[in-house]
Scaffold this motif. Structure first.
Motif, mmCIF file in Angstrom:
data_model
loop_
_atom_site.group_PDB
_atom_site.id
_atom_site.type_symbol
_atom_site.label_atom_id
_atom_site.label_comp_id
_atom_site.label_asym_id
_atom_site.label_seq_id
_atom_site.Cartn_x
_atom_site.Cartn_y
_atom_site.Cartn_z
ATOM 1 N N GLY A 266 34.794 43.069 -28.942
ATOM 2 C CA GLY A 266 35.994 43.665 -29.493
ATOM 3 C C GLY A 266 36.502 44.876 -28.743
ATOM 4 N N ARG A 267 35.889 45.197 -27.604
ATOM 5 C CA ARG A 267 36.305 46.353 -26.820
ATOM 6 C C ARG A 267 36.795 45.902 -25.454
ATOM 7 N NH1 ARG A 267 30.765 49.465 -26.827
ATOM 8 N NH2 ARG A 267 30.073 47.300 -26.742
ATOM 9 N N PRO A 268 38.010 46.267 -25.051
ATOM 10 C CA PRO A 268 38.450 45.938 -23.684
ATOM 11 C C PRO A 268 37.691 46.779 -22.673
ATOM 12 C CG PRO A 268 40.097 47.276 -24.799
ATOM 13 C CD PRO A 268 39.047 46.953 -25.825
ATOM 14 N N ALA A 269 37.099 46.116 -21.698
ATOM 15 C CA ALA A 269 36.230 46.806 -20.743
ATOM 16 C C ALA A 269 36.920 47.004 -19.409
ATOM 17 C CB ALA A 269 34.948 45.998 -20.542
ATOM 18 N N LEU A 270 36.555 48.065 -18.715
ATOM 19 C CA LEU A 270 36.904 48.242 -17.316
ATOM 20 C C LEU A 270 35.962 47.398 -16.476
ATOM 21 C CD1 LEU A 270 37.241 52.124 -17.348
ATOM 22 C CD2 LEU A 270 39.128 50.487 -17.254
ATOM 23 N N ALA A 271 36.490 46.722 -15.469
ATOM 24 C CA ALA A 271 35.676 45.836 -14.641
ATOM 25 C C ALA A 271 35.728 46.302 -13.197
ATOM 26 C CB ALA A 271 36.173 44.395 -14.753
ATOM 27 N N VAL A 272 34.683 46.986 -12.756
ATOM 28 C CA VAL A 272 34.541 47.378 -11.356
ATOM 29 C C VAL A 272 33.958 46.187 -10.609
ATOM 30 C CG1 VAL A 272 33.404 48.946 -9.757
ATOM 31 C CG2 VAL A 272 34.233 49.797 -11.968
ATOM 32 N N SER A 273 34.625 45.737 -9.550
ATOM 33 C CA SER A 273 34.297 44.414 -9.028
ATOM 34 C C SER A 273 34.254 44.371 -7.505
ATOM 35 C CB SER A 273 35.324 43.387 -9.527
ATOM 36 O OG SER A 273 36.620 43.690 -9.056
ATOM 37 N N ARG A 274 33.613 43.317 -7.015
ATOM 38 C CA ARG A 274 33.614 42.975 -5.597
ATOM 39 C C ARG A 274 33.652 41.462 -5.491
ATOM 40 N NH1 ARG A 274 32.223 44.655 -0.326
ATOM 41 N NH2 ARG A 274 31.182 43.001 0.864
ATOM 42 N N VAL A 275 34.490 40.934 -4.587
ATOM 43 C CA VAL A 275 34.578 39.484 -4.392
ATOM 44 C C VAL A 275 33.484 39.055 -3.427
ATOM 45 C CG1 VAL A 275 35.996 37.577 -3.568
ATOM 46 C CG2 VAL A 275 37.035 39.425 -4.902
ATOM 47 N N LYS A 289 36.558 54.037 -22.791
ATOM 48 C CA LYS A 289 36.637 55.425 -23.265
ATOM 49 C C LYS A 289 35.443 56.258 -22.816
ATOM 50 C CE LYS A 289 39.430 54.347 -27.367
ATOM 51 N NZ LYS A 289 39.501 54.417 -28.852
ATOM 52 N N THR A 290 34.254 55.691 -22.914
ATOM 53 C CA THR A 290 33.043 56.470 -22.625
ATOM 54 C C THR A 290 32.481 56.197 -21.243
ATOM 55 O OG1 THR A 290 31.510 54.787 -23.472
ATOM 56 C CG2 THR A 290 32.472 56.335 -25.070
ATOM 57 N N TYR A 291 32.925 55.136 -20.576
ATOM 58 C CA TYR A 291 32.413 54.702 -19.273
ATOM 59 C C TYR A 291 30.952 54.281 -19.334
ATOM 60 C CZ TYR A 291 36.774 56.821 -17.804
ATOM 61 O OH TYR A 291 38.108 57.141 -17.679
ATOM 62 N N ALA A 292 30.459 54.001 -20.522
ATOM 63 C CA ALA A 292 29.097 53.501 -20.669
ATOM 64 C C ALA A 292 29.028 52.050 -20.222
ATOM 65 C CB ALA A 292 28.639 53.622 -22.119
ATOM 66 N N LEU A 293 27.865 51.639 -19.748
ATOM 67 C CA LEU A 293 27.673 50.266 -19.293
ATOM 68 C C LEU A 293 27.741 49.299 -20.471
ATOM 69 C CD1 LEU A 293 26.785 48.407 -16.858
ATOM 70 C CD2 LEU A 293 24.469 48.659 -17.778
ATOM 71 N N LEU A 294 28.525 48.223 -20.309
ATOM 72 C CA LEU A 294 28.609 47.170 -21.323
ATOM 73 C C LEU A 294 27.951 45.875 -20.873
ATOM 74 C CD1 LEU A 294 32.295 47.601 -22.570
ATOM 75 C CD2 LEU A 294 30.204 48.527 -23.580
ATOM 76 N N GLY A 295 27.948 45.593 -19.570
ATOM 77 C CA GLY A 295 27.361 44.348 -19.091
ATOM 78 C C GLY A 295 27.891 43.984 -17.724
ATOM 79 N N GLU A 296 27.869 42.689 -17.420
ATOM 80 C CA GLU A 296 28.329 42.158 -16.136
ATOM 81 C C GLU A 296 29.063 40.843 -16.365
ATOM 82 O OE1 GLU A 296 25.399 43.139 -12.564
ATOM 83 O OE2 GLU A 296 24.365 42.075 -14.162
ATOM 84 N N ARG A 297 29.911 40.485 -15.402
ATOM 85 C CA ARG A 297 30.581 39.188 -15.457
ATOM 86 C C ARG A 297 30.806 38.688 -14.042
ATOM 87 N NH1 ARG A 297 36.650 37.464 -17.478
ATOM 88 N NH2 ARG A 297 37.198 38.801 -15.729
ATOM 89 N N SER A 298 30.812 37.370 -13.852
ATOM 90 C CA SER A 298 31.279 36.760 -12.610
ATOM 91 C C SER A 298 32.318 35.711 -12.973
ATOM 92 C CB SER A 298 30.128 36.122 -11.831
ATOM 93 O OG SER A 298 29.578 35.029 -12.540
#
Length: 339
Positions: A266-275, A289-298
């Protein structure tokens, strides 16, 4: 019962990655453990890039089926001149500049948090949900409409890195990780992680010595993956070290801020990424908001065909490789406890 037998019994799904995938992702703790012990299958799977393989392998210890995921598109949008708006209000519009700013903000947040290091003999606990279509079979085509399977892993790692514990089908297992004596990256347990350099350049140099690579691009791919793994693998890191990891990530070339938002719990996350390899975007997901780690995605950013000794498979643009969401993390006194 020895360690390999225990892990062989523990992996009943998904089918194992190929030998090439094992080598490419060998820095990951549970991937190594899972890849060494697996039930026989009729035919081998083909190679997936590093993060997808690493997270899918961690999911081999999963015990719970949970809900799926939602991807929210085009959060930033464009301004009246057609230029992309910054994903984070107040940040510059360039994707690389956005990523560096977000990572430095994450470093500031990490460095300022309260922290109590674990005592000897304590255990780190992480609870992570993995959602993925699984490794593609030979001849298969994965698309954004492919069904996703979701599993929840509950993992304990002793602070010295010499024991891991997990549940499978209601059975609690304590085992010695195969990587406990190898000096792997990311390292096993709090003690080894806490010994890493606090200088971003020194940390990058250390990682570079630990990862196999044939080209500069592959070295940077591996470095991005290992630093992301260091964040996700550890329930707690010393604040200065966590900050160093974010600052090191900001120094890797071609790390950008994905202008799509990922809905995580339910929280929109920032996604720092590399192709990776020109077609798979690996993302480290941070709270907006907090810049805490939420997880990873590919996620595939273009159509791709993978080839191996047994044949080929295809994955279409927009297909999720894997999404991991951290549900809980902390330090406990013994395996089986939760924070």
């Amino acid at each position: 019962m020895d360690d390999l037998t225990t892990l062989r019994d523990a992996w009943d799904r998904p089918a194992p990655p190929s030998a090439a995938a094992h080598a490419a992702a060998r820095a990951a703790l549970l991937e190594r453990a899972s890849a060494r012990g697996t039930a026989p299958v009729a035919r081998r799977r083909l190679r997936l890039p590093r993060m997808g393989v690493r997270l899918a392998a961690v999911g081999a210890l999963a015990v719970t089926i949970a809900a799926g995921v939602t991807v929210v598109q085009n959060l930033g949008g464009t301004d009246k001149n057609g230029h992309p708006r910054p994903v984070v209000p107040g940040l510059p519009g360039g994707s690389v500049a956005d990523a560096q700013t977000v990572l430095y903000k994450a470093a500031e947040r990490a460095q300022g948090r309260a922290f109590t290091p674990p005592r000897p003999g304590q255990w780190s606990y992480t609870e992570t949900r993995y959602t993925s279509p699984g490794n593609p079979e030979i001849g298969a085509v994965q698309t954004p409409q492919s069904p996703l399977k979701t599993r929840v892993d509950r993992l304990w790692i002793r602070s010295d890195g010499r024991k891991i514990a997990f549940y499978r089908n209601g059975r609690f297992t304590i085992s010695q990780p195969i990587t406990s004596q190898t000096g792997s990256m990311p390292p096993d347990g709090y003690a080894a992680s806490a010994a890493l350099p606090r200088d971003p350049d020194a940390l990058l140099a250390l990682v570079a010595k630990k990862v196999p690579h044939a080209t500069e691009a592959e070295r940077q791919d591996n470095t991005f993956d290992i630093l992301g793994g260091l964040l996700n693998k550890n329930a707690v890191l010393p604040p200065q070290l966590e900050a160093t990891v974010y600052r090191a990530l900001a120094k890797i070339p071609d790390v950008t801020l994905n202008r799509e938002a990922v809905d995580v719990e339910g929280r929109p996350a920032l996604a720092v990424s590399r192709v990776i390899e020109g077609w798979l975007r690996q993302e480290i997901l941070l709270d907006r908001k907090t810049y805490a780690l939420l997880g990873e995605r590919s996620i595939a950013v273009k159509d791709h065909t993978g080839k191996g000794d047994d044949g080929s498979w295809a994955i279409k643009k927009g297909t999720i490789g894997v999404l991991s969401v951290r549900l809980a993390a902390g330090i406990v006194d013994k395996p089986g406890q939760r924070p």
